[in-house]
Motif scaffolding. Structure first.
Motif, mmCIF file in Angstrom:
data_model
loop_
_atom_site.group_PDB
_atom_site.id
_atom_site.type_symbol
_atom_site.label_atom_id
_atom_site.label_comp_id
_atom_site.label_asym_id
_atom_site.label_seq_id
_atom_site.Cartn_x
_atom_site.Cartn_y
_atom_site.Cartn_z
ATOM 1 N N GLN A 178 -3.179 10.955 -13.663
ATOM 2 C CA GLN A 178 -4.157 9.862 -13.711
ATOM 3 C C GLN A 178 -3.607 8.616 -13.029
ATOM 4 N N LEU A 179 -2.337 8.300 -13.312
ATOM 5 C CA LEU A 179 -1.706 7.130 -12.706
ATOM 6 C C LEU A 179 -1.454 7.354 -11.219
ATOM 7 N N MET A 180 -1.139 8.587 -10.854
ATOM 8 C CA MET A 180 -0.923 8.921 -9.447
ATOM 9 C C MET A 180 -2.197 8.714 -8.637
ATOM 10 N N GLU A 181 -3.319 9.168 -9.206
ATOM 11 C CA GLU A 181 -4.585 8.998 -8.476
ATOM 12 C C GLU A 181 -5.020 7.542 -8.471
ATOM 13 N N SER A 182 -4.750 6.819 -9.545
ATOM 14 C CA SER A 182 -5.073 5.401 -9.576
ATOM 15 C C SER A 182 -4.314 4.660 -8.480
ATOM 16 N N ALA A 183 -3.032 4.980 -8.326
ATOM 17 C CA ALA A 183 -2.215 4.352 -7.281
ATOM 18 C C ALA A 183 -2.722 4.732 -5.895
ATOM 19 N N ALA A 184 -3.114 6.001 -5.725
ATOM 20 C CA ALA A 184 -3.634 6.455 -4.433
ATOM 21 C C ALA A 184 -4.928 5.726 -4.087
ATOM 22 N N GLU A 185 -5.795 5.518 -5.068
ATOM 23 C CA GLU A 185 -7.059 4.812 -4.829
ATOM 24 C C GLU A 185 -6.824 3.349 -4.495
ATOM 25 N N LEU A 186 -5.853 2.736 -5.153
ATOM 26 C CA LEU A 186 -5.537 1.340 -4.842
ATOM 27 C C LEU A 186 -5.011 1.228 -3.411
ATOM 28 N N ALA A 187 -4.188 2.198 -3.007
ATOM 29 C CA ALA A 187 -3.693 2.212 -1.630
ATOM 30 C C ALA A 187 -4.844 2.399 -0.643
ATOM 31 N N LEU A 188 -5.799 3.270 -0.977
ATOM 32 C CA LEU A 188 -6.964 3.475 -0.112
ATOM 33 C C LEU A 188 -7.796 2.203 -0.008
ATOM 34 N N PHE A 189 -7.927 1.484 -1.098
ATOM 35 C CA PHE A 189 -8.659 0.218 -1.098
ATOM 36 C C PHE A 189 -8.035 -0.744 -0.094
ATOM 37 N N LEU A 190 -6.707 -0.864 -0.110
ATOM 38 C CA LEU A 190 -6.010 -1.765 0.810
ATOM 39 C C LEU A 190 -6.130 -1.285 2.258
ATOM 40 N N ILE A 191 -6.071 0.030 2.459
ATOM 41 C CA ILE A 191 -6.221 0.588 3.808
ATOM 42 C C ILE A 191 -7.613 0.304 4.354
ATOM 43 N N LEU A 192 -8.619 0.473 3.534
ATOM 44 C CA LEU A 192 -9.997 0.253 3.978
ATOM 45 C C LEU A 192 -10.249 -1.220 4.315
ATOM 46 N N ILE A 193 -9.652 -2.114 3.551
ATOM 47 C CA ILE A 193 -9.781 -3.544 3.848
ATOM 48 C C ILE A 193 -9.170 -3.855 5.215
ATOM 49 N N ALA A 194 -7.989 -3.290 5.470
ATOM 50 C CA ALA A 194 -7.330 -3.514 6.761
ATOM 51 C C ALA A 194 -8.136 -2.903 7.902
ATOM 52 N N LEU A 195 -8.797 -1.779 7.636
ATOM 53 C CA LEU A 195 -9.552 -1.076 8.673
ATOM 54 C C LEU A 195 -10.805 -1.841 9.100
#
Length: 264
Positions: A178-195
């Motif tokens: 659960q924490l692993m996926e939460s961290a992955a989603e937060l990373a995706l959020f930051l990637i999408l903002i940069a994109l």
């Protein structure tokens, strides 16, 4: 880890109302995603009212869709205990079911409002990643979506207590999926903002998320230990991995099409 956050006593009655951590964090997840999308709406010439109106329908569709898919993959339980279908505060939402329902709802709403769907999808997608990151913390609290046992003791492994309320097996070191996926989603959020500043065509943010989340979800499924999530090939290919593969393929094909159409 903490299924019930607190209990509110009712005056003059020997009864308490439990506040479930899972339900509270899922509600927070939706609000965070909506807030982000409304905050960004003016940048794509959409009004916050458009976001709030569509968000209402998305929330309803996402809850129904995610619950329906969960029931489908665990139908034996609900045939025996049909009233459990309503107990969403105890966990039991499959993200892909909600995502597919939300996409369908957004397509219909955007068409009615004569607004390009891909513009709407690019706007909402970072908020989806942000909300999902928060929602997975609710899964951790409830103990659902837990990981498989860790063969050796590690500092990052989690062990759920014997409190009788967690959905995860107690007293066993598990992968903190659960924490692993939460961290992955937060990373995706930051990637999408940069994109957003570098995107080459409308829809790239949305389609990038579908691909990147599909990859991360497929990898994380390897570490999951809850067989209740459903398998197409028992022990080899989970329902979510199959859906991930189909969505990744569709997103890549559609991205190629949009790039070619833009260059013509």
């Amino acid at each position: 880890m903490l299924p019930i956050l607190l209990k509110i006593p009712l005056p003059f009655l020997s009864h308490e109302i439990p506040i479930y951590t899972y339900g509270l964090l899922v509600a927070t997840a939706f609000l965070a995603g909506i807030w982000w999308s409304a905050h960004e709406a003016k940048k794509v010439n959409l009004s916050p009212d458009f976001v709030f109106d569509l968000s209402f329908y998305i929330v309803v569709a996402a809850i129904i869709g995610s619950r329906v898919l969960y029931i489908v993959v665990d139908y034996d339980r609900y045939l025996s205990h049909p009233l459990d279908i309503l107990k969403i505060w105890e966990g039991g939402l499959v993200f892909y079911g909600g995502l597919i329902a939300a996409i369908g709802t957004s397509l219909y709403y955007a068409k009615r409002k004569k607004t390009p769907f891909l513009v709407v999808a690019d706007l909402f997608t970072p908020g989806v990643a942000l909300g999902h990151a928060i929602g997975r913390l609710g899964c951790f609290a409830a103990g659902c979506c837990y990981g498989r046992p860790v063969t050796e003791s590690h500092f990052w492994a989690v062990t759920f207590p014997h409190n009788g309320t967690s959905l995860a097996p107690a007293g066993i070191p598990l992968y903190p999926t659960q924490l692993m996926e939460s961290a992955a989603e937060l990373a995706l959020f930051l990637i999408l903002i940069a994109l957003r500043r570098r995107k080459k065509f409308t829809g790239q943010i949305f389609l990038s998320y579908v691909v990147l989340y599909g990859i991360s979800r497929s990898v994380l499924e390897v570490f999951r230990g809850d067989a209740i999530r459903g398998f197409v090939i028992p022990g080899i290919l989970s329902t979510s991995q199959l859906i991930s593969g189909l969505l990744i393929s569709a997103a890549i094909i559609y991205s190629i099409y949009l790039k070619k159409r833009r260059s013509v």
